[in-house]
Design an enzyme around this catalytic site. Structure first.
Site, PDB file in Angstrom:
ATOM      1  N   CYS A  33       0.831  -1.209   0.000  1.00 43.07           N
ATOM      2  CA  CYS A  33       0.000   0.000   0.000  1.00 43.07           C
ATOM      3  C   CYS A  33       0.869   1.263   0.000  1.00 43.07           C
ATOM      4  O   CYS A  33       1.550   1.548   0.985  1.00 43.07           O
ATOM      5  CB  CYS A  33      -0.911  -0.058   1.233  1.00 43.07           C
ATOM      6  SG  CYS A  33      -1.763   1.472   1.625  1.00 43.07           S
ATOM      7  N   CYS A  36       0.033   3.811   2.693  1.00 44.26           N
ATOM      8  CA  CYS A  36       0.474   3.302   3.998  1.00 44.26           C
ATOM      9  C   CYS A  36       1.938   3.649   4.234  1.00 44.26           C
ATOM     10  O   CYS A  36       2.319   4.024   5.348  1.00 44.26           O
ATOM     11  CB  CYS A  36       0.302   1.779   4.071  1.00 44.26           C
ATOM     12  SG  CYS A  36      -1.400   1.214   3.955  1.00 44.26           S
TER      13      CYS A  36
END
Length: 109
Positions: A33, A36
């Protein structure tokens, strides 16, 4: 993972998050991600700056899918602040540090 953060798993979730005497910020993330990876340094900074007032854990949603489902994490990154065993704040997606703190700090008193 930063020096002031800990790994959240199914094995330690109840003891280290729900039963914690201090509020616990849990970062629901995954290796793949991009957002993230963008929020991770901010989460580490919050862990350092608020050491003693808050605990910060990181939960890999790929490895801990049951917990992500339990807390209805539909997109990542999602940050959830637990206080007294209950989620009191939920932040989804990347946000600048000042906006993260604006949602977290009211729960630290």
């Amino acid at each position: 993972m930063g020096a002031k953060t800990f790994e959240v798993t199914g094995a330690n979730f109840t003891s280290d998050v729900l039963n914690s005497e201090k509020p616990v910020l849990v970062d629901f993330w995954a290796e793949w991600c991009g957002p993230c990876r963008m929020v991770a340094p901010l989460v580490d900074q919050i862990a350092e700056e608020y050491d003693g007032k808050i605990r910060v854990g990181k939960l890999d949603t790929d490895a801990q899918q049951d917990l992500a489902i339990q807390f209805q994490v539909m997109s990542i990154p999602t940050l959830m602040l637990f206080k007294g065993g209950k989620p009191v704040a939920r932040i989804t997606g990347f946000q600048p540090k000042d906006r993260l703190l604006a949602q977290i700090t009211p729960h630290l008193t």
